[in-house]
Structure formats: C-alpha cells, structure tokens
Write an enzyme that holds these catalytic residues in place. Sequence first.
Site, PDB file in Angstrom:
ATOM      1  N   ARG A 223      25.126   2.043   6.162  1.00 25.50           N
ATOM      2  CA  ARG A 223      25.754   2.441   5.092  1.00 25.50           C
ATOM      3  C   ARG A 223      24.958   1.565   3.973  1.00 25.50           C
ATOM      4  O   ARG A 223      24.656   0.624   4.182  1.00 25.50           O
ATOM      5  CB  ARG A 223      27.063   2.254   4.895  1.00 25.50           C
ATOM      6  CG  ARG A 223      28.027   3.169   5.714  1.00 25.50           C
ATOM      7  CD  ARG A 223      28.048   4.397   4.728  1.00 25.50           C
ATOM      8  NE  ARG A 223      29.320   5.512   5.436  1.00 25.50           N
ATOM      9  CZ  ARG A 223      28.695   6.425   6.496  1.00 25.50           C
ATOM     10  NH1 ARG A 223      27.423   6.568   6.359  1.00 25.50           N
ATOM     11  NH2 ARG A 223      29.628   7.171   6.666  1.00 25.50           N
ATOM     12  N   HIS A 271      19.453   9.617   1.880  1.00 30.17           N
ATOM     13  CA  HIS A 271      20.585   9.651   2.695  1.00 30.17           C
ATOM     14  C   HIS A 271      20.492  11.035   3.609  1.00 30.17           C
ATOM     15  O   HIS A 271      21.265  11.899   3.389  1.00 30.17           O
ATOM     16  CB  HIS A 271      21.743   9.702   1.864  1.00 30.17           C
ATOM     17  CG  HIS A 271      23.234   9.050   2.775  1.00 30.17           C
ATOM     18  ND1 HIS A 271      24.007   8.584   2.215  1.00 30.17           N
ATOM     19  CD2 HIS A 271      23.238   9.679   4.028  1.00 30.17           C
ATOM     20  CE1 HIS A 271      24.976   8.268   3.222  1.00 30.17           C
ATOM     21  NE2 HIS A 271      24.433   8.842   4.447  1.00 30.17           N
TER      22      HIS A 271
END
Length: 308
Positions: A223, A271
């Site tokens: 993350r 991402h």
Amino acid sequence: MAFLMLSYPERVEVFRRAFARDLPSVPFYSDATQVDPHAVRYLMTWTFPDDLADRYPNLEVIFSVGAGIDQVAQTPVPPGAKLVRMIESGLTSLMRDYVVMSVLALHRRLPAYLEQQRRHEWINLDFVWADQRRVSVLGLGELGRASLEALKPFGFQLAGWSRSPKNIEGIHAYHGPDGLRTMLAATDILICLLPLTNETTYILNAELFAQLPRGASLVQVGRGKHMDQDALLAALDSGQLEAAFVDVTEPEPLPADHPLWSHAKVVLTPHIAAHTRADSAAAATIANMQRILAGKDPHGLVDPLRGY
C-alpha cells in the site's frame, strides 16, 4: 437477506449472473436505491460510505472487492458485522506475475541498463547468479506465499517475514522484530506485500532501508502508506538502494512534479500489479456465501485486532 454490490457495471453483471445461477435464494442488488437499506445483510464494494453503520444497520458481512480492507478500517461498522477481504485466483496470479517480473528485472539490473540506453552507453555491468541472490518477502499471506512459490524455480535464496511464526517448505521464514532485522541484513531484493495496519504504516522508512545491504533493491506492491517516499529517494540517491519497482504511492496519482516520475532508478507503474478478476471473484464470493449460510467462517475473514 439482500446482497448489495457496488462496483463497475461490467463486474456487477458477472456477479449478477453467477448469483442467479448458483445462489438464487439470495436476492442480489447493484443499485442502492432499489433495496431497503434495512434488508441489506451483505455488502460488497471498495469504497465504503462514512455513514455505513447508520445506512445499513443490519449488515452481517462486509466484503471488500479487493485484497485489502484498510479502506474501511476507520469507518464505523454495525456491531458484530464481519469484514472479509477478497481471496481469488485471478488477483493472486496477477500479483504473482508482477512480483516475478520485478524481481527478474532487478536481478538482471534492468533499470540501470534502461538508463544506459537513454545515455547511449554500451557497458556490461557486474551480475550475480540466481543462487547467490537473496530475495525476501514482507508478508506471508496468500499473495506473499504465491509470489515465493513462483520464484522457487529460478533458484534464488528465498525468505519471508511475518508477525507470527510460519512454516513454509523451501522458504526461510522469519517473524517478529528480531527476525525482521536478521532477514533484512541478508536481503538483496525486498518485496513488500504486507497488509496496511497501524504497525506497518511507513514501515519502509530510512531505518529499514539502512538495515539492507548496500545496493539492495525494492519491490513496493503493498500500500502507498507503507513507504516513506522521501526516504526511498534518499536511499536511491545515496546508493544504499540500487533500484526500485514502485506500484503503489501516496497519494495516487502522484503530483506531476513528484521526483518518482523521472528518477532513473525507479520503475513506476500506476497501481496495476493486481486486479480482481470478475468471474473467479464471483465464484469465490458465492463459495464464501455458501459457507456463511451454513454457519461457517468465510475465507478471508479479517481479525479486527490484527487488521487483516
């Protein structure tokens, strides 16, 4: 006993057909305006409303459409509601592929060769054999284990770290603070696949980078809030780290003038390391619903105390 899914129309349609075929007894909705909020017992989405508990007071199970659950960590949930993260083969295979790609690129020093190409330089750089390269994973959950398993055929020295002890064949497993320090000191390529919790926020910081051997590399696919980006840039500029693959940042997308965009030692991707696959995710969700209706815990059940 309604199941409400809030997601992309294409994904929702795959789930709708799967529920109609395999679990017709559970009413399936994808439009919150078409269902009584008090009838919603199961909710699946990625972005959760701040008034979740008030809006859906009878929720029993909250499903994340992705592997993470941190996006709901600060949202009040109805008492007794269970949190379930997505575990499905499509997402796992994509993450496995990205990790293998990144590790092989770092092992063969691809970022350095790409920079040489930009400078029109033809220079053979030093290399090591795969059995001399030490590759370690932070996080030994579903994604960490799948990534390590995929790396085995290449002959790397493989290790992994988790908060509690694990026993994985062919992997040197470490745990706890002392185990982390020991593993870092013997790591050439570090992969972050941790869940995001209070304890792991900004774990990729200057102190951690300093514990790696000089010239180590990083694969950041956890993350964005796992990493202090300024510390990464400093480690790269000083030579403490040779290169990094970065798929997650804070914020996303990065500001246009952020140095990660153009740093010669960074491969930056938006991402995309993993993505939930609709058909396999629908099958996994239906299997979990069948477990829940039978009084069993679903796969991917989150421990509220651990945060994953």
